[in-house]
Design an enzyme around this catalytic site. Structure first.
Site, PDB file in Angstrom:
ATOM      1  N   GLU A 167      -8.125  -8.515 -28.972  1.00  0.00           N
ATOM      2  CA  GLU A 167      -8.699  -9.112 -30.133  1.00  0.00           C
ATOM      3  C   GLU A 167      -9.554  -7.853 -30.935  1.00  0.00           C
ATOM      4  OE1 GLU A 167     -10.007 -11.138 -33.891  1.00  0.00           O
ATOM      5  OE2 GLU A 167      -7.944 -10.889 -32.753  1.00  0.00           O
ATOM      6  N   HIS A 169      -5.424   1.958 -13.493  1.00  0.00           N
ATOM      7  CA  HIS A 169      -3.646   1.934 -13.380  1.00  0.00           C
ATOM      8  C   HIS A 169      -3.336   2.901 -14.570  1.00  0.00           C
ATOM      9  CE1 HIS A 169      -3.231  -0.607 -10.154  1.00  0.00           C
ATOM     10  NE2 HIS A 169      -4.115  -1.063 -10.509  1.00  0.00           N
ATOM     11  N   CYS A 198       4.934 -10.624 -50.378  1.00  0.00           N
ATOM     12  CA  CYS A 198       4.423 -10.400 -51.623  1.00  0.00           C
ATOM     13  C   CYS A 198       3.944 -11.779 -52.091  1.00  0.00           C
ATOM     14  CB  CYS A 198       5.644  -9.757 -52.498  1.00  0.00           C
ATOM     15  SG  CYS A 198       6.340  -8.106 -51.842  1.00  0.00           S
ATOM     16  N   LYS A 225      -9.089  -5.759 -34.421  1.00  0.00           N
ATOM     17  CA  LYS A 225      -9.842  -5.797 -35.579  1.00  0.00           C
ATOM     18  C   LYS A 225     -10.266  -4.408 -35.770  1.00  0.00           C
ATOM     19  CE  LYS A 225      -9.921  -9.888 -36.746  1.00  0.00           C
ATOM     20  NZ  LYS A 225      -8.459  -9.873 -36.168  1.00  0.00           N
ATOM     21  N   ASN A 233       9.860 -12.010 -53.175  1.00  0.00           N
ATOM     22  CA  ASN A 233       9.350 -11.880 -52.111  1.00  0.00           C
ATOM     23  C   ASN A 233      10.174 -12.152 -50.949  1.00  0.00           C
ATOM     24  OD1 ASN A 233       7.460 -12.019 -49.736  1.00  0.00           O
ATOM     25  ND2 ASN A 233       7.169 -14.130 -50.189  1.00  0.00           N
ATOM     26  N   GLY A 234       9.871 -10.974 -49.996  1.00  0.00           N
ATOM     27  CA  GLY A 234      10.851 -10.972 -48.856  1.00  0.00           C
ATOM     28  C   GLY A 234      11.824  -9.799 -48.868  1.00  0.00           C
ATOM     29  N   LYS A 287      -2.162 -10.335 -45.670  1.00  0.00           N
ATOM     30  CA  LYS A 287      -2.488 -11.561 -45.021  1.00  0.00           C
ATOM     31  C   LYS A 287      -1.502 -12.404 -44.222  1.00  0.00           C
ATOM     32  CE  LYS A 287      -6.014 -14.372 -43.830  1.00  0.00           C
ATOM     33  NZ  LYS A 287      -6.931 -13.856 -43.056  1.00  0.00           N
ATOM     34  N   ARG A 330      -1.445 -11.723 -50.179  1.00  0.00           N
ATOM     35  CA  ARG A 330      -0.260 -11.287 -49.768  1.00  0.00           C
ATOM     36  C   ARG A 330       0.281  -9.935 -49.790  1.00  0.00           C
ATOM     37  NH1 ARG A 330       3.470 -15.573 -49.252  1.00  0.00           N
ATOM     38  NH2 ARG A 330       2.556 -17.662 -48.956  1.00  0.00           N
ATOM     39  N   GLU A 338      -7.360  -2.518 -37.212  1.00  0.00           N
ATOM     40  CA  GLU A 338      -7.096  -3.150 -38.829  1.00  0.00           C
ATOM     41  C   GLU A 338      -7.965  -2.625 -39.828  1.00  0.00           C
ATOM     42  OE1 GLU A 338      -5.072  -7.344 -38.193  1.00  0.00           O
ATOM     43  OE2 GLU A 338      -7.143  -7.105 -37.957  1.00  0.00           O
ATOM     44  N   TRP A 361       3.748  -6.134 -51.582  1.00  0.00           N
ATOM     45  CA  TRP A 361       3.378  -5.616 -50.224  1.00  0.00           C
ATOM     46  C   TRP A 361       4.832  -4.813 -50.250  1.00  0.00           C
ATOM     47  CZ3 TRP A 361       5.563  -5.265 -45.364  1.00  0.00           C
ATOM     48  CH2 TRP A 361       4.765  -4.560 -44.358  1.00  0.00           C
TER      49      TRP A 361
END
Length: 607
Positions: free
Chosen positions: A479, A502, A2, A483, A98-99, A602, A27, A486, A74
């Site tokens: 990557e 495999h 947050c 993306k 935050n946390g 983020k 955040r 996300e 968040w």
């Protein structure tokens, strides 16, 4: 993860707090709120969802008061509802956090047994109720705050204001960043310098375990043992200028088109175009003597570190481990005497990477960080830091910061190779020239935007997508898949192309696009063979290659997009751009929130 902010101001606090929260919205954007001190106590406004909802509430019912705190959330404990939104408050105190308070269940049970009535599902409310209990028992705010800190465990940054104390703001940090801003007759508190940049350039950072008493006259810092300490006030380099989208639809689109400039600015820090040499600053270890390197990070930064491992082992012949930081911190690996570590992070505040940094330093490793924020906790805690020059990255999905990290790692690999005499001066010049050409090639790739957008129209129809690459392009396949997941919410997986048979080949049918990173070079024939196996089973092969590789791929691939012809060394940096651009266009076609995808933030500052 947050964002929190606090103000002791001369004018109305709410507009300042709201503007600072806009800078912290990366955040978290599940809910937001502001509380201010008014003559008859504490007044607050909260709203579920993004910050615009809170702005609308404040427009309808403004907040008075020149001292206040704000929060953008968040969600960790409790659903993202208005009821669970911060600030949490009683008639005596309001708190933003935050946390995670890890012992919240134990504290909640204790307080409820004493008659406390909880209104939310959050861990934060345990701090508020415990603090309120101390206040009700007659403690003054500073003493009550210090006593409450002694009872809570976890990783957090906290700010609090108190009814009847209109020029007092308290803050504390344990495992999450917090900065104090110094103004003229005004004081500020925030999760990072970016939030405070429009308000002041004079910043002091709380260190681990610190707490702070802020009044309009200044700040008094205390360590975890409540002993007074001094914390240096520095002039932040973070700009207070507003970060805008310009003519682009989304921040992510703008940041994608900044790849060439960011790569150029970053490479110019470490390469001499006149002599074609790598110029590294003083490092905390001797690359000619270091026995082993540990590379660690989270998310896209880890994938950059993964590519770095390929480069460093090949060019410098230094044995490397590449570990996800959240695993490294608990795997407790044996660390070699005289070893070193390279940490990679955009924000420099990622909780798991910071915990890995602590583990590595305790294990005697010299730590070099690659970060985008020079004043971050990671940069300040490492033995040395190398900076990417990506500028603010507002889109939650990392783009330009990722390629800037790759650029720094590529320079390190070449520099290490020369230091260990594994590559010649001629080789150094050739590789340096290849890197110096990357920005112009990046611009050429962006000119393929229309082709990539057409490919996205096909990928957007899929439920599942596979990305394949070999060698140093395998992490770029990861990557690409990351993306796409996300921001478009399409299930995607990245694989080393040789691993397809495999297991993953069982997933392939005519509904599954197979996105291949397949430039010409030593691994082309093998990758091409893997792709033919996919095509033979009905897979829809869509390839990124170059002019030399295109003819062979066109014999069986549904789509082939030609990228500039480059050597294997710089290929990972350049192939990252089209897979990011592909994900962006797919997300736009699907109508998702590109800049603020669901459930993500983020900067991940909690475990």
């Amino acid at each position: 993860m947050c964002g929190i902010v606090g103000v002791i101001g001369r004018a109305a606090a709410a507009p300042l707090l709201l503007d600072a929260l806009r800078r912290l919205e990366y955040r978290g954007y599940d809910s937001a709120g502001i509380a201010t001190l008014v003559p008859d106590g504490i007044d607050r406004r909260r709203a579920e969802g993004k910050l615009g909802n809170l702005a609308a509430v404040l427009e309808r019912t403004p907040l008075n008061g020149t001292t206040g705190i704000g929060h953008t959330r968040w969600a960790t404990h409790g659903a993202p509802t208005e009821r669970n939104a911060h600030p949490h408050a009683t008639s005596r105190v309001a708190v933003v956090h935050n946390g995670i308070i890890e012992n919240h269940a134990e504290l909640r049970a204790e307080l409820e047994s004493e008659g406390a009535l909880f209104e939310t599902e959050t861990d934060t409310e345990t701090f508020v109720r415990l603090l309120d209990k101390h206040l009700a028992g007659g403690m003054a705010p500073v003493a009550a705050f210090a006593a409450t800190l002694k009872r809570v465990h976890g990783a957090f940054a906290i700010a609090a204001v108190f009814a009847g104390h209109p020029r007092l703001l308290l803050g504390a940090r344990q495992g999450a960043p917090l900065a104090v801003g110094f103004g003229e007759g005004e004081m500020f508190l925030g999760s990072d310098a970016l939030a405070l940049a429009p308000l002041t350039r004079r910043i002091a950072y709380l260190e681990e375990g610190d707490w702070v008493v802020i009044t309009e006259e200044g700040a008094n810092f205390f360590d975890a043992a409540d002993a007074p300490v001094q914390r240096a006030v520095v002039q932040t380099a973070v700009s207070g200028a507003a970060v805008g989208k310009g003519n682009y639809r989304h921040f992510m689109e703008k940041e994608l088109h900044e790849h060439p400039a960011v790569l150029g600015d970053t490479l110019r820090q470490y390469l001499d175009p006149g002599t074609l040499e790598v110029r590294l600053p003083r490092l905390p270890f001797d690359p000619a003597k270091v026995p082993r390197l540990t590379l660690t990070a989270c998310g896209s930064a880890f994938l950059a570190a993964h590519v770095g491992r390929y480069w460093i082992e090949k060019l410098a012949r230094i044995p490397c481990d590449a570990d996800v930081a959240s695993e490294l911190r608990y795997r407790d690996p044996p660390l070699p005497e005289g070893g070193a570590a390279i940490l990679v992070s955009q924000s420099g505040e990622t909780a798991d990477t910071m915990a890995a940094l602590k583990l590595l330093k305790e294990g005697g490793q010299k730590v070099l960080s690659i970060v985008n924020v020079p004043e971050s906790t990671m940069a300040r805690s490492s033995d040395a830091a190398l900076l990417t020059v990506a500028g603010p990255e507002v889109g939650v999905a990392s783009t330009k910061a990722f390629t800037a990290q790759l650029a720094v790692l590529a320079c390190l690999a070449v520099g290490f190779g020369r230091a260990r005499k594994q590559i010649s001066q001629v080789d150094e010049g050739r590789l340096t020239q290849a890197l110096l050409s990357v920005p112009s090639f990046a611009a050429e790739i962006l000119d393929r935007d229309a082709e990539i957008r057409a490919l996205a129209a096909e990928v957007a129809k899929a439920r599942d997508v596979l990305f394949l690459g070999r060698g140093s392009l395998f992490p770029i396949a990861l990557e690409g898949a990351l993306k796409l997941k996300e921001i478009s919410y399409i299930h995607a997986e990245g694989y080393a192309a040789g691993e397809m048979k495999h297991g993953p080949i069982a997933l392939i049918d005519s509904a599954v696009p197979v996105i291949a990173l397949c430039p010409s070079g030593p691994l082309f024939e093998k990758t091409c063979s893997n792709l033919q196996e996919a095509a033979a089973r009905g897979g829809r092969v869509m390839a990124f290659t170059d002019a030399q590789g295109a003819p062979a791929l066109r014999r069986f691939a549904e789509h082939v997009i030609e990228l500039p012809t480059v050597g294997a060394f710089s290929a990972p940096i350049l192939h990252a751009i089209p897979v990011q651009l592909l994900a962006y266009h797919v997300a736009v076609l699907k109508g998702t929130d590109v800049d603020q995808p669901r459930n993500l933030a983020k900067s991940v500052t909690v475990e």
